[in-house]
Enzyme design. Structure first.
Site, PDB file in Angstrom:
ATOM      1  N   HIS A  71       0.803  -1.220   0.000  1.00  0.00           N
ATOM      2  CA  HIS A  71       0.000   0.000   0.000  1.00  0.00           C
ATOM      3  C   HIS A  71       0.832   1.264   0.000  1.00  0.00           C
ATOM      4  O   HIS A  71       0.449   2.265  -0.597  1.00  0.00           O
ATOM      5  CB  HIS A  71      -1.024  -0.043   1.122  1.00  0.00           C
TER       6      HIS A  71
ATOM      7  N   CYS B  20     -10.496  -1.728 -10.326  1.00  0.00           N
ATOM      8  CA  CYS B  20      -9.830  -0.653  -9.591  1.00  0.00           C
ATOM      9  C   CYS B  20      -8.462  -1.073  -9.065  1.00  0.00           C
ATOM     10  O   CYS B  20      -7.878  -0.406  -8.223  1.00  0.00           O
ATOM     11  CB  CYS B  20     -10.711  -0.157  -8.444  1.00  0.00           C
TER      12      CYS B  20
END
Ligand code: PEP
Ligand code: MG
Length: 776
Positions: free
Chosen positions: A386, A696
């Site tokens: 992330h 996404c």
């Protein structure tokens, strides 16, 4: 207590008696040899120490370490014990030549009782090996590549035992990783990523594209003494005072612990605490650290140096009891460190900060003042971690997974970071910096070309509209993504991570309202909290062996319905009067989970209507990112308003490749034929249920794959803000039919490389360059 000389003598005696190395020696020796490499100032010295230790530990007559020369591939003798030192650098074997070349070529060990009779044997007159026919060679293999060969030889015509072989192979495997990183800091100038660029370099994974140079600021965990960097003391007296205070506090704690009923009941426990107290006040620890502080080091660095030095002495002792005292000292050092830094010691972030750390998270990024962050270097992680995704979205170059390099040595040094190739240059030379400027000029030219594609609706070459949305996490991205057709994924875990507790209803309302208002009337897809995995909440610490398979996403929020419902309430409130919110559920793995989440959603909506009056019901969607959901995609789609595919997790789970583990990063291939077929099946399932489906994951922001996804039938692509103009530009060059043909061809491929070749061929043919961007 034994001295090292005793060990050698013992071991030699065993050899004379023909005994194999006792198993108890192995682990200790392995650890010691690897420690030698990591703590040596350079690779040559490291290898010199290693061959000496291996010769002693295995009681052999000669030990040699060869390393492959990057340019020629020749194996060159870099260290030897039992040999004339003049031979270092002089003895070399080409690939496949001699026994050394053979070990390297087959990437496996060779053990021979009499090497002289082997057809591959090549005699080196000056080595003295003629007297040592017993041969055992093992490759130093790192990430599938043979870096070198470790060889031991014995005088007697006596083969090496299985245990010997296993020992050398294990040692070589341990050593190879350490050698790879030690070597990485001594890459010759022309071995860099471009002509004329150089300086010592670390290799890692591409995290986020871009280049940058600046000053390394090393982050360290207050509990990790060995991560503490060396820094100059800002004020020697203050550092000394802080250190004395930390010692006093630790001593107080020990006194309390010693007098606790548990410790008092055990003589051994009490004795241990007494020993700790003595250690704490010893000249070595107390005065030694104060002396280092006096010499200009900051207190945590001085403490680390002293503890390391003494632990090194203890580790070299053969008496297991004394060796154990080394770990006592280390844990004492950790305790003092925590008292010293108080859990948090704000670093100074100069302009052009390159954030360096074992593991870096969203909170660390947020602490660097806006505009000061020039790049990120992370020991762990990969492109899909992330922090890499966040860096990408903010246009900050990042290199992930540089591995076991002692990062604390980088603090304060100038680094140059190449996020395109995953390299970090340490103290780059002038030529390297010129190359950096050249790339930055090319980037500016590319940015100018892309400026035309920053806004406006995207369409195909035949004029069909294409919905290109953005992924958002940090507030800074809201303005950057303003030209998009909406937000395809708002990762709400980031605001949750930046708080020291769950954000209140009102705080959440403000955050969501800001994003919804910025994009209205365009849709904003707000994903419910997807914490866990590599997105830990600081106030909800969870220890799990496999966090990506653990308490993550919807699993966590279903266990804490109050958190889920508060989030939905805040979204409903923020949506009032704007009417552009959508809700997205992460990590759905089956219908029970989905139905429980939907029921909670409906209940919250009902309560909200009761309290606030008629309210718009935002569309609700499910992420398809867990393999089980692929097979139930149609049933899932029938129960929701839309699907959104998260290719980051879908790839990780389908291929069983941890998205944050640099060792397996090369296997994380979202264009794997299995992933493509899964994507096709999900699109088919959504069609059958009559529901739209978007993508996404990071894949949607790559030019070639974006064409493929549209060709497969995805209704919407959502990507990081910096990818948007690239994709708009690329999509405009292809008709929908061309994209569909590309997808059909890709689905016939049985390996990912073939898919990449097709996509790169199409982009090149369209005059866009293989990567869909002008060459740098
Ligand atoms: C994904 O998994 O592809 C995704 C978009 O979600 P995240 O990267 O936040 O896990
Ligand atoms: Mg995901």
């Amino acid at each position: 207590m034994h001295s090292p000389a005793d060990t050698t003598a013992d071991a030699l005696a065993q050899t004379a008696g023909g005994a194999a190395i006792p198993a108890s020696l192995h682990l200790m020796d392995l650890a010691r040899v690897v420690h030698e490499v990591v703590s040596a100032p350079d690779l040559d010295q490291a290898l010199t120490r290693v061959v000496r230790h291996v010769r002693e530990a295995m009681a052999v007559d000669i030990c040699e370490a060869y390393l492959g020369e990057p340019k020629t591939g020749d194996q060159v003798l870099l260290a030897g014990s039992g040999l004339s030192p003049h031979l270092v650098g002089q003895v070399r074997f080409r690939a496949g030549e001699g026994l050394i070349g053979r070990v390297a070529e087959r990437a496996g060990p060779i053990a021979l009782a009499d090497a002289t009779t082997h057809p591959d044997y090549i005699f080196h007159r000056k080595t003295g090996e003629a007297d040592c026919p017993g041969f055992l060679g093992a490759p130093l293999t790192h990430q599938g590549q043979v870096l070198g060969v470790l060889v031991v030889r014995r005088r007697a015509h006596r083969g090496f035992s299985d245990t010997d072989e296993a020992f050398l192979v294990t040692l070589a495997a341990q050593l190879a990783g350490a050698v790879a990183y030690a070597r990485a800091t001594a890459v010759p100038p022309d071995a860099g990523m471009g002509k004329g660029r150089g300086g010592p370099c670390l290799s890692g994974q591409v995290g986020a594209p871009g280049v940058g140079a600046g000053t390394a600021v090393v982050l360290f965990h207050p509990m990790a003494l060995d991560e503490v960097p060396d820094r100059a003391a800002a004020n020697i007296e203050t550092e000394a005072l802080a250190f004395r205070a930390a010692i006093a506090r630790t001593l107080e704690e020990l006194t309390v612990l010693r007098s606790s009923p548990v410790s008092s009941a055990s003589a051994l426990c009490a004795a241990l605490f007494d020993a700790y107290a003595l250690m704490l006040q010893s000249d070595e620890l107390l005065l030694g650290t104060l002396e280092r502080i006096d010499a200009g080091h900051w207190a945590p660095g001085a403490l680390r140096q002293i503890v390391e030095e003494h632990c090194g002495h203890f580790a070299a002792m053969d008496d297991p009891y004394l060796r154990e005292r080394g770990s006592d000292l280390r844990s004492l050092g950790q305790r003092i460190l925590v008292r010293l830094v108080g859990g948090h010691r704000p670093a100074v972030y100069p302009p052009g900060t390159l954030l360096v750390g074992e593991q870096i998270d969203a909170m660390d990024l947020a602490e660097v003042p806006e505009g000061s962050l020039a790049g990120i270097v992370c020991a762990r992680g990969s492109t899909l971690s992330h922090v890499a995704i966040l860096a990408h979205a903010r246009g900050i170059p990042a290199v992930m997974g540089v591995g076991d390099y002692p990062l604390h040595q980088l603090d304060g040094r100038t680094l140059m970071l190449d996020g395109y190739l995953g390299r970090v240059y340490i103290d780059p030379d002038a030529e390297a910096l010129r190359e950096l400027e050249r790339i930055q000029r090319a980037e500016r030219a590319m940015a100018a070309e892309l400026s035309h594609w920053r806004r406006g609706p995207a369409s195909t070459a035949d004029g069909l509209p294409v919905a290109l949305m953005v992924n958002l996490a940090a507030p800074a991205e809201v303005a950057l993504g303003a030209g998009a057709d909406g937000v395809g994924l708002y990762r709400t875990e980031h605001p949750f991570m930046l708080h020291e507790r769950f954000p209140s209803d009102d705080e959440q309302y403000q955050i969501y309202r800001h994003v919804l208002a910025a994009f209205a009337p365009r849709a904003v897809t707000i994903r419910t909290l997807d914490a866990g995995g590599d997105k830990a909440l600081p106030y909800l610490p969870v220890r799990e062996d496999n966090p990506f398979l653990g308490w993550r996403g919807i699993r966590m929020t279903l266990d804490r319905p109050e958190v889920f419902m508060a989030q939905i309430r805040a979204i409903l409130r923020a949506d009032a009067g704007l009417g552009n919110a959508r809700v997205l559920l992460p990590m759905i793995s089956g219908l029970e989970e989905l139905e429980r989440a939907l029921a909670l959603f409906e209940r919250t909506l009902d309560h909200f209507v009761q309290d606030e009056g008629p309210t718009r019901r935002p569309p609700i969607g499910a992420m398809i990112e867990v393999p089980s959901a692929i097979y139930q995609a149609e049933a899932v789609a029938r129960r929701v308003d839309f699907l959104s595919v998260g290719t980051n997790d879908l790839t990780q789970y389908l291929l069983a490749v941890d998205r944050t583990n640099p060792r397996v990063a090369a296997l994380l291939e979202p264009l794997h034929p299995a992933v493509l077929r899964a994507l096709r099946d999900i699109v088919d399932a959504a069609r059958a249920a009559g529901k739209p489906v978007g993508c996404c994951g990071e894949l949607a922001g790559e030019p070639g794959p974006a064409l493929l996804l549209l060709g497969l039938g995805f209704d919407e692509l959502s990507m990081g803000v910096t990818a948007l103009p690239h994709i708009r530009r690329v999509v405009h060059r292809f008709t929908l039919e061309q994209m569909q043909r590309l997808a059909q061809r890709a689905l016939l491929c049985d390996r990912a490389q073939a898919v990449r070749d097709i996509l790169e061929g199409a982009l090149t043919e369209a005059g866009l360059g293989a990567l869909g961007a002008p060459a740098l």
